[in-house]
Design an enzyme around this catalytic site. Sequence first.
Site, short mmCIF file in Angstrom:
data_model
loop_
_atom_site.label_atom_id
_atom_site.label_comp_id
_atom_site.label_asym_id
_atom_site.label_seq_id
_atom_site.Cartn_x
_atom_site.Cartn_y
_atom_site.Cartn_z
N GLY A 187 2.86 3.16 23.02
CA GLY A 187 2.04 1.99 23.36
C GLY A 187 0.56 2.29 23.35
N VAL A 188 0.12 3.16 22.44
CA VAL A 188 -1.30 3.46 22.32
C VAL A 188 -1.72 3.41 20.86
CG1 VAL A 188 -1.27 4.96 24.35
CG2 VAL A 188 -1.01 5.97 22.10
N HIS A 227 12.51 -0.44 -2.02
CA HIS A 227 11.98 -1.42 -2.97
C HIS A 227 12.85 -1.55 -4.22
CE1 HIS A 227 9.84 2.10 -4.93
NE2 HIS A 227 10.18 1.41 -6.01
N ASP A 278 10.18 3.08 3.14
CA ASP A 278 10.69 2.72 1.81
C ASP A 278 11.93 3.52 1.46
OD1 ASP A 278 10.87 1.32 -0.54
OD2 ASP A 278 9.39 2.54 -1.61
N GLY A 332 11.50 3.19 -12.80
CA GLY A 332 12.91 3.54 -12.86
C GLY A 332 13.24 4.86 -12.20
N ASN A 333 12.21 5.72 -12.01
CA ASN A 333 12.41 6.98 -11.29
C ASN A 333 12.45 6.78 -9.78
OD1 ASN A 333 10.88 8.61 -13.87
ND2 ASN A 333 12.52 9.68 -12.79
N SER A 334 12.00 5.62 -9.30
CA SER A 334 11.92 5.38 -7.86
C SER A 334 13.27 5.62 -7.19
CB SER A 334 11.47 3.95 -7.58
OG SER A 334 10.13 3.76 -7.96
#
Length: 463
Positions: free
Chosen positions: A254-255, A95, A125, A196-198
Amino acid sequence: MRRFLVVFLVLLVSPAVLAHPAPDGFADLAERLSPAVVNISAAQRLDSGDGLPEFPEGSPLERFNDIFGDAPRIANSLGSGFIIDPEGLVVTNNHVIDGADEVEVALPDGRVFAAEVVGIDPVTDLAVLRMEVNEALPHVDFGDSDTARVGDWVIAIGNPFGLGGTLTAGVVSARGRDAGGQYDDYIQTDVAINTGNSGGPLFDMAGNVIGVNTLILSPTGASVGISLSIPSNLARRVVDQLIEFGETRRGWLGVSVHRVTPELAESFGLNTPYGAIVSRIEEDGPGEAAGLRQGDLILSFDGQRVRESRTFPRMVAESEIGREVQVEIIRRDRRMTLDITVGELEREGDEDPASGSGSAGGVVDPSQGNANEVLGMTLAALDAPSRRRYRVDPDAQGVLVTEVDASSDAAGKIRPGDVIEEVEFTRVATIADIREIVSGHSGGPIRFQVNRGGQYVLHSIRP
């Protein structure tokens, strides 16, 4: 009194107490690790139609269209990252750079480099960038996030509010936090994390990256002591795939599954609730090919116990594609093991994983009260009008639930519009079928399989 003092002194010098003393400070760690933590600036060029609207023709403000309308604008975002390779590979959050036309990475010594995006994974992310450099850069290593314990000291270094290299410290508050994502397994800390820490690193006291700082929970938008970080063991797998393939490749069966309630656990003979109930099986998927069925209780996957249903998709996703794994299940109270070959999840959307109707016949004892009520559920035949009214799945076959007594054990589990297809794993077509099974049950919770909008749901209801 003397005896109390002796016990108190023993506790003070106990090796267990001194095994992990509080650090005197973090200066040595900061000096060693900060050179590898970077600031990231992402810029997106906006066309005139993406920003301010143009003023209408004839408006007194029309003349400003020439000033604002045609000029491209720049939207900037700031974040953090860390160098994992001396040749300039950087890890950050997706992000932070999502939709960016230009990405720049600023080192603590003031140098700024343009960076290209190696790969992104919106699901977790995470993103990997590459700087073009002509010298070896300082870097940090991923650690083993599984060794992080609640109460361990941790530090974060990042770029809060664009201030630049900033260190904050705290402890691990919890493990395995879920914020609503498909593969969430966050480390929760009380480290101060802000805008800003992301994308910045979460370090243990050995200086290893055990998390990627990603989210905060806050009513104000600023840190209130609840910060979430992607564990390094998950991040490292994603990062390695982004570097090798430019995209992620996840396992797939597929479950779809749903959780095991305490009542369901009891009905399956388990002392504690764990595992995952198969609620839907995709046609031609690996699960169907291996013989998985709706209602199977998955206990373990590839030798690892399935602690709860939400951990199962992550276990499958992290599996090697094309590898055969053993899946232990309970089917109709019988344990068995299936061999399943893990398929590859399609990347688009990254979604997982995961007879005709009869009439209400039969003889009913008038002493049982409402002939259409069983265990607090009001039942009805499934016909065309009721299918339309309750928007019943076209493939559903069984007995319709129209009301649920709020004081019954069925409340909160069964809903109006659910179609009961099986009771104790026996197909039912009429209310009489259900009554016969319920009246003959030897005691304990009774398992009801319902079709809810095309999804299979299994619930245990106490008589």
